[in-house]
Scaffold this active site. Structure first.
Site, PDB file in Angstrom:
ATOM      1  N   GLY A  99       0.831  -1.203   0.000  1.00  0.00           N
ATOM      2  CA  GLY A  99       0.000   0.000   0.000  1.00  0.00           C
ATOM      3  C   GLY A  99       0.864   1.252   0.000  1.00  0.00           C
ATOM      4  N   SER A 172      -3.403   9.359   7.977  1.00  0.00           N
ATOM      5  CA  SER A 172      -2.644   8.492   7.069  1.00  0.00           C
ATOM      6  C   SER A 172      -1.375   9.163   6.578  1.00  0.00           C
ATOM      7  CB  SER A 172      -3.507   8.093   5.864  1.00  0.00           C
ATOM      8  OG  SER A 172      -2.679   7.465   4.895  1.00  0.00           O
ATOM      9  N   GLN A 174       0.552   7.764   4.519  1.00  0.00           N
ATOM     10  CA  GLN A 174       0.651   7.469   3.086  1.00  0.00           C
ATOM     11  C   GLN A 174      -0.017   8.568   2.270  1.00  0.00           C
ATOM     12  OE1 GLN A 174      -0.975   3.539   2.568  1.00  0.00           O
ATOM     13  NE2 GLN A 174       0.755   2.547   3.585  1.00  0.00           N
ATOM     14  N   ASP A 320       0.301  -0.178  12.930  1.00  0.00           N
ATOM     15  CA  ASP A 320       0.713  -1.487  12.390  1.00  0.00           C
ATOM     16  C   ASP A 320       0.900  -2.539  13.479  1.00  0.00           C
ATOM     17  OD1 ASP A 320       0.684  -0.525   9.795  1.00  0.00           O
ATOM     18  OD2 ASP A 320       2.785   0.098   9.862  1.00  0.00           O
TER      19      ASP A 320
HETATM   20  C1  S3P Z   1       2.856   3.773   6.266  1.00  0.00           C
HETATM   21  C2  S3P Z   1       1.754   4.329   6.840  1.00  0.00           C
HETATM   22  C3  S3P Z   1       0.682   3.545   7.473  1.00  0.00           C
HETATM   23  C4  S3P Z   1       1.150   2.137   7.809  1.00  0.00           C
HETATM   24  C5  S3P Z   1       1.896   1.498   6.689  1.00  0.00           C
HETATM   25  C6  S3P Z   1       3.117   2.319   6.310  1.00  0.00           C
HETATM   26  C7  S3P Z   1       3.840   4.641   5.611  1.00  0.00           C
HETATM   27  O1  S3P Z   1      -0.409   3.434   6.578  1.00  0.00           O
HETATM   28  O2  S3P Z   1       0.045   1.339   8.160  1.00  0.00           O
HETATM   29  O3  S3P Z   1       2.332   0.197   7.061  1.00  0.00           O
HETATM   30  O4  S3P Z   1       4.966   4.189   5.340  1.00  0.00           O
HETATM   31  O5  S3P Z   1       3.506   5.808   5.365  1.00  0.00           O
HETATM   32  P1  S3P Z   1      -1.561   4.573   6.524  1.00  0.00           P
HETATM   33  O6  S3P Z   1      -0.956   5.795   5.996  1.00  0.00           O
HETATM   34  O7  S3P Z   1      -2.572   3.998   5.575  1.00  0.00           O
HETATM   35  O8  S3P Z   1      -2.089   4.684   7.915  1.00  0.00           O
END
Ligand code: S3P
Length: 442
Positions: A99, A172, A174, A320
């Protein structure tokens, strides 16, 4: 990507002892590749996570014309092509299970002058992408997804993005990172506001690569029109991988384990606070800064745990770690309540459902709620049942169940564990050297 179906057999081993390191941080490894790829100059990354997720991102950047050498295990040398040096790929870009890879790449590719298609495996193809499509479209990108805003994502060539002022509708990192990466190519100011702080690696790494960024409580702001300058990156150990060992050593009596060089950025260590509130004995030794990140050695000794109400404010800081937390809760005295964690339902699996189903099969009462669960712990002397459990193809569920099995009275077969290679290759070998009973099933 993992196509082989792999089951594990987990059963109680011996108390955990040893002096170990865990693999490199996944979030930092992804970001190091992405920023180095579009920087001017050559970046050396050490401590790089040799996982399938981060290797998928490296392979995609190679498809986009970036030379990336791998001189040794855990090392990458990235020959940056500059902000406007990426080239179209003739074939789709396969993010695998990641993701983070797909959402950050969507941000990076939104402002390019060529088309790209991002694809993923079955799990990633079920994960929501509206959260990145909406803000990137508001910046001027053109992104076509499948019904329900699911992958694959077709990103059309763009003749210019513009900055936005964006308030994250979900906590988030991400999404925040996707918007900031697009902001590198946007005219004017890109501002991201977050009500709940999330991991800040993109912000600190942009600064390390020399891009001016202004951060104040809950706001990160950049302007287009600068350049990134290559800088070497030392990736610390992944707290999310260490988390399984912290819980294993906490619940197996007689354990005493030292985990070296773990990244302890406060936006990642909510589990430490939760476990300590439950009575865990975890000490941060030798705290230091390494490449701008907080790093420490974590000493963990077995302890009697009791249930707690996990404060909603720390949910994002341990997003996580809930599979691991659920296991600690299952063996704590009394109930543990998790609320405000609906995001768990859209991770690599629906982690509330996956963990509730597995823990029930192990003999623990779990009451699910839409945004969390109440786990009725068996207490310090309690024992889980053996049986066959499904990891639902989720790497963190698989590792959490292997830890749970250390307190079972019969072997636990855990189905579909190959995806552990996405984030923690070598987990089985390391687990065995520490005393965890784990082998590949027939
Ligand atoms: C991450 C952000 C989190 C986390 C993922 C890694 C990142 O996701 O769960 O394993 O590296 O930015 P979300 O942004 O969807 O919360």
């Amino acid at each position: 990507m993992s196509v082989v179906r792999l089951d594990w057999i987990a059963s109680p081993g011996t108390p955990l002892h040893g002096d170990v390191t865990v693999t490199g941080d996944k979030s930092i490894s992804h970001r190091a590749l992405l920023l180095a790829a579009i920087a001017d100059g050559t970046t050396c990354v050490t401590g790089f996570l040799e996982g399938e997720d981060t290797r998928a991102t490296a392979a995609i950047l190679r498809q986009l014309g970036v030379r990336i050498d791998a001189p040794a295990e855990g090392e990458r040398v990235i020959h940056g092509v500059g902000l406007h040096g990426l080239r179209a790929s003739a074939t789709p870009l396969d993010c695998g299970n990641a993701g983070t890879g797909m959402r950050l790449l969507a941000g990076l590719l939104a402002g390019q002058g060529f088309d790209s298609t991002l694809i993923g495996d079955a799990s990633l193809s079920r994960r929501p992408m509206r959260r990145v499509i909406d803000p990137l479209t508001a910046m001027g990108a053109s992104i076509h997804a499948q019904p329900g805003a699911l992958p694959p994502l077709s990103i059309r060539a763009c003749d210019g993005l513009h900055g936005i002022d964006y308030e994250l509708p979900v906590a988030s990192a991400q999404v925040k990172s996707a918007v900031l990466l697009a902001g590198l190519y946007a005219q004017g100011t890109t501002r991201v506001r977050e009500a709940q702080p999330t991991r800040d690696y993109t912000e600190s790494m942009l600064a390390a690569f020399g891009w001016p960024i202004h951060c104040r409580a809950g706001v990160a702001e950049i302007e287009g029109g600068h350049r990134l300058r290559a800088t070497d990156i030392a990736v610390p150990g992944d707290f999310s991988s260490a988390a399984f060992l912290l819980v294993a050593a906490s619940i197996v009596s007689g354990s005493d384990l030292l985990i070296h060089d773990v990244g302890v950025n406060p936006r990642r260590t909510g589990l430490l606070a939760a476990l300590r509130a439950m009575g865990a004995d975890i000490v941060e030794e030798n705290p230091r800064r390494c490449g701008g990140e907080a790093v420490a050695d974590l000493r963990v000794r077995a302890a009697r745990l009791h249930g707690v109400e996990v404060p909603v404010e720390i949910v994002a800081d341990m997003i996580d770690e809930f599979p691991a937390l659920f296991v600690a809760a299952a063996l704590a005295e009394g109930p543990t309540t998790v609320r405000g964690a609906a995001e768990l339902r859209v991770k690599e699996s629906d982690r509330i459902a996956s963990m509730a189903q597995a823990l029930r099969a192990l003999g623990v009462r779990v009451d699910e709620t839409p945004d969390g669960a109440v786990i009725h712990g068996l207490g310090g002397a309690g024992c889980l049942r053996g049986g066959t459990m499904d990891s639902c193809g989720d790497h963190r569920v698989a590792m959490a169940l292997a830890v749970a099995a250390q307190r079972a009275d019969a072997p636990v077969r855990i189905a579909d564990c190959a995806n552990v290679a996405t984030s923690f290759p070598g987990f089985v070998v390391l687990a065995n050297t520490l005393g965890i009973g784990l082998s590949a099933g027939e």
